[in-house]
Design a protein around this motif. Structure first.
Motif, PDB file in Angstrom:
ATOM      1  N   SER A  55     -18.694  33.174   7.943  1.00 10.10           N
ATOM      2  CA  SER A  55     -19.566  32.645   8.878  1.00 10.10           C
ATOM      3  C   SER A  55     -19.212  32.759   9.915  1.00 10.10           C
ATOM      4  N   ALA A  56     -17.577  32.685  10.861  1.00 12.42           N
ATOM      5  CA  ALA A  56     -17.687  33.091  11.722  1.00 12.42           C
ATOM      6  C   ALA A  56     -17.417  34.240  12.205  1.00 12.42           C
ATOM      7  N   GLY A  57     -17.445  35.205  10.643  1.00  9.57           N
ATOM      8  CA  GLY A  57     -17.660  36.655  10.888  1.00  9.57           C
ATOM      9  C   GLY A  57     -19.878  37.193  12.011  1.00  9.57           C
ATOM     10  N   ILE A  58     -19.896  36.427  11.228  1.00  5.24           N
ATOM     11  CA  ILE A  58     -21.627  36.545  11.592  1.00  5.24           C
ATOM     12  C   ILE A  58     -21.918  36.224  13.104  1.00  5.24           C
ATOM     13  N   ALA A  59     -20.738  34.368  13.196  1.00  3.59           N
ATOM     14  CA  ALA A  59     -20.840  34.151  14.939  1.00  3.59           C
ATOM     15  C   ALA A  59     -20.350  35.524  15.761  1.00  3.59           C
ATOM     16  N   ALA A  60     -19.178  36.391  15.201  1.00  4.03           N
ATOM     17  CA  ALA A  60     -18.593  37.237  16.088  1.00  4.03           C
ATOM     18  C   ALA A  60     -19.680  38.487  16.535  1.00  4.03           C
ATOM     19  N   LEU A  61     -20.200  38.928  15.389  1.00  7.79           N
ATOM     20  CA  LEU A  61     -21.087  40.146  15.010  1.00  7.79           C
ATOM     21  C   LEU A  61     -22.620  38.843  15.911  1.00  7.79           C
ATOM     22  N   TRP A  62     -22.814  38.173  16.410  1.00  4.02           N
ATOM     23  CA  TRP A  62     -24.305  38.175  16.815  1.00  4.02           C
ATOM     24  C   TRP A  62     -23.155  38.369  18.349  1.00  4.02           C
ATOM     25  N   GLY A  63     -22.538  38.768  18.736  1.00  2.00           N
ATOM     26  CA  GLY A  63     -22.844  38.928  20.197  1.00  2.00           C
ATOM     27  C   GLY A  63     -22.822  40.665  21.240  1.00  2.00           C
ATOM     28  N   PRO A  64     -23.871  40.708  22.025  1.00  2.00           N
ATOM     29  CA  PRO A  64     -24.636  42.368  22.139  1.00  2.00           C
ATOM     30  C   PRO A  64     -23.236  43.361  22.716  1.00  2.00           C
ATOM     31  N   LEU A  65     -22.272  42.869  22.310  1.00  2.00           N
ATOM     32  CA  LEU A  65     -21.372  43.964  22.715  1.00  2.00           C
ATOM     33  C   LEU A  65     -20.519  44.254  21.466  1.00  2.00           C
TER      34      LEU A  65
END
Ligand code: ACO
Length: 436
Positions: free
Chosen positions: A251-261
């Protein structure tokens, strides 16, 4: 003979062992540094820091090489399926036929999600981004499957569950966000075909599977399957290092992946190309704006922490677009704009000198558009693709006896010790006037 680096610091000489990887990459093992000298290293963004030893993925950013478990990405994209590549990443070898069949059967068995999960979906505000929803839902899976992983069999069950259910959750969120009838997974469909059917089948308009679209989706997901210690994978491992459960870690990985960078760049690229197409913002203007240091705008889909040449995944993605779009009789003006933008950027000294080339996200959105995937679902598509990588890296991390809880240090630059001031005696802090 063992190699050492010599560090002379604070009047002391330290011999630091050099670690060499199987492809000749070298690292200085600084684990004794602080204990022996009192110094730490300073490396914002960990650009020069190796956080682990890994057998999963090899990248050479200068030569544009990407291999999973030794196999070049070009061969996997052409010959493998997403399920087979997932097996390879997680188990370390290509599956035998019987292993692949067993995995497919297990994926089908695990494809449904608990009916109660549908209630969660309906309570998210209408405009919620699908990545926020997916991250929350994956975290919620732990409440439905609280058992702890003890054995390899337990782990297999959990990784199959994640691979299968995240795909169903993604399609479910799409249908519910549209207010449409949910389509259940089918045991007679392959992994990618099943996803497309859950996304686009409807009681009034049956979805006809197209083998070219199914193949393109397989390729898309294979190209995203792993990328060693990237931001989201490091987030997964950081959360896992505290021994939080695997659902919370993913779930944390998905949150990080969400970022536009990071993984959100595929959505940002399409928004940028659409801006150029619809609002007439010029290609040259976009390039100039990206070069302007006073603007926070960056050319989305360009540049990479590791690749200092063309991202091998972007090369494949571009070829797939050129092949699939004509087959589907799609003439997407954004593909022409992307190619023109690439040409202008790659002949501009700013991009040449900084080694900024298209990354995987530059052409991937065009392929997803051709499959009718809505733009705000693009990062979700990336997340499903990256799942096997996150799982494989999480497992390797958990099994690695040299790993510890992730806990970097810092150089403190704040106030020295100062006394607590009672409210009545406080003064407004002096406002700093910027220099002319
Ligand atoms: N447009 C304009 N300038 C750029 C770009 C870009 N896309 N990318 C990097 N630069 C410039 C930076 O301004 C910096 O210039 P400076 O040295 O004059 O300060 C220099 O190139 C180096 O950039 P950094 O940000 O230091 O490089 P870093 O490795 O930290 O960042 C990143 C890599 C985040 C991918 C960056 O290139 C970027 O923001 N790209 C656009 C977003 C994007 O496409 N992300 C997807 C990456 S792939 C993935 O995650 C799947």
């Amino acid at each position: 003979m063992k190699e050492y680096a010599r560090l002379i610091i604070g009047g002391k000489e330290l011999r630091l062992p050099v670690i060499t990887g199987t492809e000749g990459e070298k690292a200085v093992d600084i684990r004794a540094l602080r204990k022996e000298t009192g110094y730490i290293t300073y490396d914002p963004g960990f650009a020069n820091t190796g956080s682990c030893k890994s057998k999963i993925t090899f990248m050479d950013g200068e030569k544009g090489i990407l291999r999973h478990r030794g196999i070049p990405i070009e061969q996997l994209a052409e010959k493998s399926s997403f399920v087979e590549t997932s097996f390879l990443l997680i188990n370390g070898h290509l599956p035998l036929r019987k292993e692949l069949t067993r995995t497919s059967i297990m994926l089908n068995d695990q494809s449904m999600v608990h009916e109660d999960m549908k209630i969660f979906f309906s309570n998210f505000p209408r405009l919620s981004h699908p990545m926020g929803i997916l991250s929350a839902m994956v975290n919620a899976l732990r409440s439905f499957y609280p058992e702890i992983i003890h054995t390899e069999e337990d782990f297999e069950k959990v990784f199959i569950r994640l691979l299968s259910k995240v795909r169903t959750l993604a399609a479910l969120s799409f249908k519910i966000s549209r207010g449409h009838k949910v389509i259940y997974p089918r045991a007679d469909y392959t992994y990618c075909a099943n996803f497309l059917n859950m996304m686009f089948d409807s009681p009034v308009n049956p979805y006809l599977l197209d083998k070219d679209v199914v193949k393109a989706l397989n390729t898309f997901w294979i190209l995203h399957a792993d990328h060693e210690q990237n931001c989201s994978t490091s987030a997964v491992k950081t959360v896992g290092s505290a021994r939080a459960n695997i659902y919370a870690s993913i779930s944390a990985g998905i949150a990080a992946l969400w970022g536009p960078l990071h993984g959100g760049a595929n959505q940002a690229v399409i928004e940028m190309l659409t801006q150029i197409h619809e609002k007439g913002a010029g290609i040259k203007e976009a390039v100039e704006k990206a070069k302007n240091k006073r603007s926070s705008f960056r050319l989305m889909g360009f540049g990479h922490r590791v690749y200092k040449t063309y991202d091998p995944r972007a090369k494949i993605m571009k070829k797939v677009c050129d092949k699939v779009l004509p087959k589907l009789r799609i003439n997407d003006p954004l593909l022409d704009i992307a190619k023109a933008l690439e040409e202008v950027a790659l002949s501009d000294s700013y991009f040449v000198e900084k080694n900024l080339y298209p990354n995987v996200d530059f052409y991937s959105g065009i392929l997803l558009r051709a499959m009718n995937i809505p733009t705000n679902m693009f990062p979700v598509m990336f997340a499903i693709g990256r799942l096997p990588g996150w799982i494989a890296q999480w497992k390797e991390h958990m099994d690695d006896r040299e790993q510890k809880i992730t806990r970097p240090r810092q150089i403190y630059t704040g106030l020295n010790q100062s006394a607590y001031v009672p409210m009545a005696k406080r003064e407004a802090p002096a406002v700093e006037v910027p220099e002319e």
